[in-house]
Motif scaffolding. Sequence first.
Motif, short mmCIF file in Angstrom:
data_model
loop_
_atom_site.label_atom_id
_atom_site.label_comp_id
_atom_site.label_asym_id
_atom_site.label_seq_id
_atom_site.Cartn_x
_atom_site.Cartn_y
_atom_site.Cartn_z
N ALA B 16 6.40 -11.76 -3.02
CA ALA B 16 7.40 -10.69 -3.11
C ALA B 16 7.19 -9.58 -2.08
O ALA B 16 8.04 -8.71 -1.93
N PHE B 17 6.05 -9.61 -1.40
CA PHE B 17 5.70 -8.46 -0.57
C PHE B 17 5.89 -8.73 0.92
O PHE B 17 5.23 -9.59 1.47
N ARG B 18 6.77 -7.97 1.54
CA ARG B 18 6.80 -7.98 3.00
C ARG B 18 5.53 -7.29 3.46
O ARG B 18 4.78 -7.80 4.26
N GLN B 19 5.32 -6.11 2.90
CA GLN B 19 4.05 -5.42 3.12
C GLN B 19 3.82 -4.45 1.98
O GLN B 19 4.59 -3.52 1.79
N LEU B 20 2.78 -4.70 1.21
CA LEU B 20 2.41 -3.77 0.14
C LEU B 20 1.11 -3.09 0.55
O LEU B 20 0.14 -3.75 0.89
N LEU B 339 -3.87 4.01 -12.31
CA LEU B 339 -2.65 3.32 -12.71
C LEU B 339 -1.81 3.10 -11.44
O LEU B 339 -1.58 4.04 -10.68
N ILE B 340 -1.39 1.87 -11.23
CA ILE B 340 -0.62 1.53 -10.03
C ILE B 340 0.77 1.09 -10.49
O ILE B 340 0.90 0.09 -11.19
N ARG B 341 1.79 1.87 -10.13
CA ARG B 341 3.15 1.46 -10.49
C ARG B 341 3.83 0.83 -9.28
O ARG B 341 3.90 1.45 -8.22
N LEU B 342 4.30 -0.38 -9.45
CA LEU B 342 5.05 -1.03 -8.38
C LEU B 342 6.52 -0.80 -8.65
O LEU B 342 6.98 -0.93 -9.77
N SER B 343 7.26 -0.42 -7.61
CA SER B 343 8.70 -0.30 -7.80
C SER B 343 9.40 -0.73 -6.53
O SER B 343 8.83 -0.72 -5.44
N GLU B 344 10.65 -1.12 -6.72
CA GLU B 344 11.42 -1.64 -5.60
C GLU B 344 12.42 -0.60 -5.14
O GLU B 344 13.13 0.00 -5.94
N LYS B 345 12.43 -0.35 -3.84
CA LYS B 345 13.40 0.58 -3.28
C LYS B 345 13.94 -0.04 -2.01
O LYS B 345 13.17 -0.33 -1.10
N ALA B 346 15.23 -0.26 -1.96
CA ALA B 346 15.87 -0.85 -0.78
C ALA B 346 15.16 -2.13 -0.33
O ALA B 346 14.86 -2.32 0.84
N GLY B 347 14.87 -2.99 -1.31
CA GLY B 347 14.32 -4.29 -0.98
C GLY B 347 12.83 -4.30 -0.68
O GLY B 347 12.24 -5.34 -0.45
N GLU B 348 12.24 -3.14 -0.67
CA GLU B 348 10.81 -3.03 -0.33
C GLU B 348 10.03 -2.64 -1.58
O GLU B 348 10.46 -1.76 -2.31
N ILE B 349 8.89 -3.30 -1.81
CA ILE B 349 8.10 -2.94 -2.98
C ILE B 349 7.00 -1.97 -2.56
O ILE B 349 6.28 -2.20 -1.60
N THR B 350 6.95 -0.85 -3.28
CA THR B 350 5.94 0.16 -2.94
C THR B 350 5.10 0.47 -4.17
O THR B 350 5.50 0.23 -5.30
#
Lengths: 206, 370
Positions: B16-20, B339-350
């Motif tokens: 899922a990660f282009r770049q995390l 705590l690490i929250r992953l969220s998607e913004k404009a197709g990118e996961i941060t």
Amino acid sequence: MADKNLLLVEGSADSHVVYHLAQHYHIQGRFAIRPKEGVEQLIATLDVELLASGLERLGIVVDADTDLAARWQSLRDALIRAGYTGLPADPTPQGTIVRQDGLPVVGIWIMPDNTLPAGMLEHFVGFLVPEEDRLWGRAGKCVEDIPEPDRRFPIQHQAKAHVHTWLAWQEEPGKPMGQAITKRYLDADALHARQFVEWLCQLFEL
Amino acid sequence: METLMLDSLVIRRFRAFRQLQIPRLGRVNLITGKNNVGKSCVLEALWLYARRGSPSLIWQLLGARDESVRPYTRAEGDTEEQTLAIKYLFYGRKDVRESFEAIEIGSLNFPKDLLSITVGWYAVQVGEGGRREFVLLQPEEYHTAENPTLGLRIQVGTQEMSVQRLDWYIERRLTRPPEPKGIQSVFVPADGLDYSQIGSLWDAVALTPLEEDVLASLRIITPEVERVNLVGDQDFGHRRIPTVKIAKQEGPLPLRSLGEGMNRMFGLALALVNAKDGLLLIDEVESGLHYSIQPDLWRLIFQVARRLNVQVFATTHSWDCIAAFQKAAQEDQKDQGLLIRLSEKAGEITATLFDERMLSIATREQIEVR
């Protein structure tokens, strides 16, 4: 639940004033209002507030208190730490709005009007007193005339004493500031109220 | 803070990660976020990193998601078929025959030591004494090369770990390349460990002081547990059954008879103590555990992880689990919890990080961290 639009204010008095103003302009419910326990706590928790999941726009309403420049500086520093780069050197008179890629939009309103070097919510409320009101001046004089040894509040709270004295003399004495808007003792269409609401609408895209 | 196995994390072009990028990590890391943001992918990436890109692990990960597609045709040279399965590993499921971009996993601060996985074209040459050798072709060479073949290439930094031919499907399955020596790591899937995994983890700690930590975990749920053992004959296909002795009860009881939570706890504790000086990876940590015992579980994890030098990564989507973690992290006060929250913004996961100070503010101010 996660709020997309959130307004942080210093305390419950501020939150009531904003709530009733928003009601008057039919924008109540379009943003959440969260009172904090004072400005220090508001600034200390700001970095975490900005990370709330789902948050898109965050407004901050604080008092200038005795030093507008110092208040602005401390907010500015907190926002720079949170990754905002495009902050103006001075607050925008119409209310500041800062946009930064990847971060929530942030709006800042410093009571009473972003320009007076000192002041607070009660000064703002004072601007909403109808111009022709005859009791406003009288209440102010009353408060001013209290001899120094009898004055129980610090001098910087004189505006507070003025507003609450005036509120005590209304049709229903002692209504809080927020309700005084709905009761129309205060004029929600006054210039300063309109400017503040205009800032809210721009910030929250209403 | 003492040194951690991983101080930060970068994952490029993996699933899922282009770049995390996660600029810092804690000793105990809880990963949260909505479905499909790649919480489990982070665990997979970490596991691959720890195991130095082990090819058998790659096929195991693909198999666990029903992605280890078998080529249906045996048409020689059908390279699309050959790369059908491996494509799933790569971001955007690109045509790996043409892209040559590497999956990279490792510390942001040590870019020269990243694990990298690429698909490349190789020429088969007959070398001295008739031995076949594989020579990596440059992108401009493979179009003109004679019978080029695809290979899965795994490197750590500039060190080549292995190259696996993708056209030899059967052979791939029959020959097991030697496991590269990596970092100790234990992965606990959401549906728990199976009996044979439990068995080997138990054998590694039975009769050692670590048994006490395992017992402590069981006592979080059932304080009366006195001893635990695995009973049964593992030959002839029998399972060895986790069994406990309870105070004031005559004989031993199967662990499962005390509830599924006990079984889950047993697996988690065994995994934890077996991850000494390594990584513990737990998918959906809350699964099977009542919310009331979760703070104690986290306390145990914080304490044991520190003592045994384990770095823990767990995923969750449960609010109770985050609350329990926040509680334990706040008490811990050693700045171990993140705590690490992953969220998607404009197709990118941060990734958004909350350390122990921020977690305590979030709890007090009821700020939504999920």
